[in-house]
Each structure stands twice: as structure tokens, then as C-alpha cells.
Design a protein around this motif. Structure first.
Motif, PDB file in Angstrom:
ATOM      1  N   LEU A  72       0.862  -1.178   0.000  1.00  0.00           N
ATOM      2  CA  LEU A  72       0.000   0.000   0.000  1.00  0.00           C
ATOM      3  C   LEU A  72       0.896   1.225   0.000  1.00  0.00           C
ATOM      4  CD1 LEU A  72      -2.788   1.372   0.228  1.00  0.00           C
ATOM      5  CD2 LEU A  72      -2.519   1.242   2.724  1.00  0.00           C
ATOM      6  N   ILE A  73       0.697   2.108  -0.974  1.00  0.00           N
ATOM      7  CA  ILE A  73       1.457   3.351  -1.060  1.00  0.00           C
ATOM      8  C   ILE A  73       0.521   4.487  -0.686  1.00  0.00           C
ATOM      9  CG2 ILE A  73       2.821   4.871  -2.534  1.00  0.00           C
ATOM     10  CD1 ILE A  73       3.366   2.350  -4.293  1.00  0.00           C
TER      11      ILE A  73
ATOM     12  N   VAL B 137       3.775  -1.037   3.832  1.00  0.00           N
ATOM     13  CA  VAL B 137       3.106   0.237   3.607  1.00  0.00           C
ATOM     14  C   VAL B 137       4.177   1.297   3.430  1.00  0.00           C
ATOM     15  CG1 VAL B 137       1.552   1.990   4.540  1.00  0.00           C
ATOM     16  CG2 VAL B 137       1.084  -0.438   4.957  1.00  0.00           C
ATOM     17  N   VAL B 138       4.152   1.987   2.293  1.00  0.00           N
ATOM     18  CA  VAL B 138       5.042   3.122   2.030  1.00  0.00           C
ATOM     19  C   VAL B 138       4.215   4.352   2.383  1.00  0.00           C
ATOM     20  CG1 VAL B 138       6.423   4.346   0.317  1.00  0.00           C
ATOM     21  CG2 VAL B 138       6.218   1.841   0.206  1.00  0.00           C
TER      22      VAL B 138
ATOM     23  N   LEU C 224       7.543   1.713   5.688  1.00  0.00           N
ATOM     24  CA  LEU C 224       8.640   2.525   5.195  1.00  0.00           C
ATOM     25  C   LEU C 224       8.108   3.947   5.064  1.00  0.00           C
ATOM     26  CD1 LEU C 224      10.918   1.635   2.166  1.00  0.00           C
ATOM     27  CD2 LEU C 224      10.340   3.941   2.801  1.00  0.00           C
ATOM     28  N   VAL C 225       8.587   4.835   5.918  1.00  0.00           N
ATOM     29  CA  VAL C 225       8.169   6.231   5.854  1.00  0.00           C
ATOM     30  C   VAL C 225       8.984   6.915   4.766  1.00  0.00           C
ATOM     31  CG1 VAL C 225       8.128   8.432   7.084  1.00  0.00           C
ATOM     32  CG2 VAL C 225       7.394   6.341   8.245  1.00  0.00           C
ATOM     33  N   LEU C 226       8.289   7.580   3.853  1.00  0.00           N
ATOM     34  CA  LEU C 226       8.898   8.286   2.737  1.00  0.00           C
ATOM     35  C   LEU C 226       8.324   9.695   2.740  1.00  0.00           C
ATOM     36  CD1 LEU C 226      10.709   8.007   0.211  1.00  0.00           C
ATOM     37  CD2 LEU C 226       8.658   7.360  -1.030  1.00  0.00           C
TER      38      LEU C 226
ATOM     39  N   ASP D 201       9.606   1.054  10.340  1.00  0.00           N
ATOM     40  CA  ASP D 201      10.707   0.110  10.153  1.00  0.00           C
ATOM     41  C   ASP D 201      11.848   0.706   9.350  1.00  0.00           C
ATOM     42  OD1 ASP D 201       9.452  -2.413  11.322  1.00  0.00           O
ATOM     43  OD2 ASP D 201       7.918  -1.721   9.927  1.00  0.00           O
ATOM     44  N   ALA D 202      11.555   1.765   8.598  1.00  0.00           N
ATOM     45  CA  ALA D 202      12.579   2.459   7.807  1.00  0.00           C
ATOM     46  C   ALA D 202      12.082   3.872   7.539  1.00  0.00           C
ATOM     47  CB  ALA D 202      12.835   1.724   6.499  1.00  0.00           C
ATOM     48  N   PHE D 203      13.017   4.780   7.261  1.00  0.00           N
ATOM     49  CA  PHE D 203      12.690   6.187   7.052  1.00  0.00           C
ATOM     50  C   PHE D 203      13.578   6.723   5.942  1.00  0.00           C
ATOM     51  CE2 PHE D 203      12.860  10.701   7.708  1.00  0.00           C
ATOM     52  CZ  PHE D 203      11.671  11.061   8.322  1.00  0.00           C
TER      53      PHE D 203
END
Length: 120
Positions: free
Chosen positions: A5-6, A49-50, A77-79, A97-99
Motif C-alpha cells: 500500500l502506497i 506500507v510506504v 517505510l516512511v517516505l 521500520d525504515a525512514f
């Protein structure tokens, strides 16, 4: 193949990300608001999820809290353009989990996504 999911309110981000993840073999859904993301999450589980933080209405931090309250919780993944240290720290404290900060490198993004999906 994973369910992805973006969540972003910018078409200029959504369209290329959808293409990249589909090209990598994933099933992709899009959400343009925090409310839409929460609705989609209620319908089905996602492996990844992005997530953008700056969303109209329910912001990305609120979506992140809701995501991490789920069992099992998807990888997130936070973008975001909010690349300040305080935003990164808050997102990670809430369970991201990531940024990655915008602008981002496509190879970096896909490597992070691959790593998160492999961790399962």
C-alpha cells in the motif's frame, strides 16, 4: 509477490512508485489520504506500507500508530519531505521500520523495501 500500500497525496510520487513496485512484481494499492489508507487497511492486510507523513486530514503519524496497533503489523517505510531529525525520531519511536527523506534515490527505496519484505 507482496501486497503493498502506497500512501501519498502527491500524484507525482504515487504514479512512479506504483510503476516501480508493480515492475518488481508486487500487488499495489494506492491511498491519497490518511482516511483512505485506514479504510484500505481495514479491508485487507499488507506486507508493506510506504507512508508519507504529510497527508490531508489524518496525518501519517496517526496512520503509523494505527498500523502498528494491528496484528500482525505490516512493515512501514516512511517516505517523506519531513526529513528533520525530530520527525525521523518520532516515526521510528512510533514503530516505522525504515525512514527515507524526499528527494530519495529509487535504488535506495527499492533496496529498503526489499530488505523489509525479506524480514517479513
Amino acid at each position: 509477490m507482496a501486497e503493498v500500500l502506497i500512501v501519498d497525496d502527491e500524484e507525482s510520487i504515487l504514479v512512479p512508485l506504483e510503476f516501480l513496485f508493480r515492475k518488481a512484481g508486487h500487488r499495489v494499492e494506492l491511498a491519497r489520504t490518511g482516511e483512505e489508507a485506514l479504510s484500505r487497511l481495514a479491508e485487507r492486510p499488507y506486507a508493506l506500507v510506504v507512508l508519507d507523513l504529510m497527508l490531508p486530514g489524518v496525518d501519517g503519524f496517526q496512520v503509523l500508530e494505527a498500523l502498528k496497533a494491528r496484528t500482525p503489523a505490516p512493515k512501514v517505510l516512511v517516505l517523506t519531505a519531513r526529513g528533520r531529525e525530530a520527525d525521523r525520531a518520532k516515526a521510528l519511536a512510533l514503530g516505522a521500520d525504515a525512514f527515507l527523506a524526499k528527494p530519495f534515490g529509487v535504488q535506495d527505496l527499492m533496496a529498503e523495501a526489499r530488505r523489509l519484505l525479506e524480514e517479513g
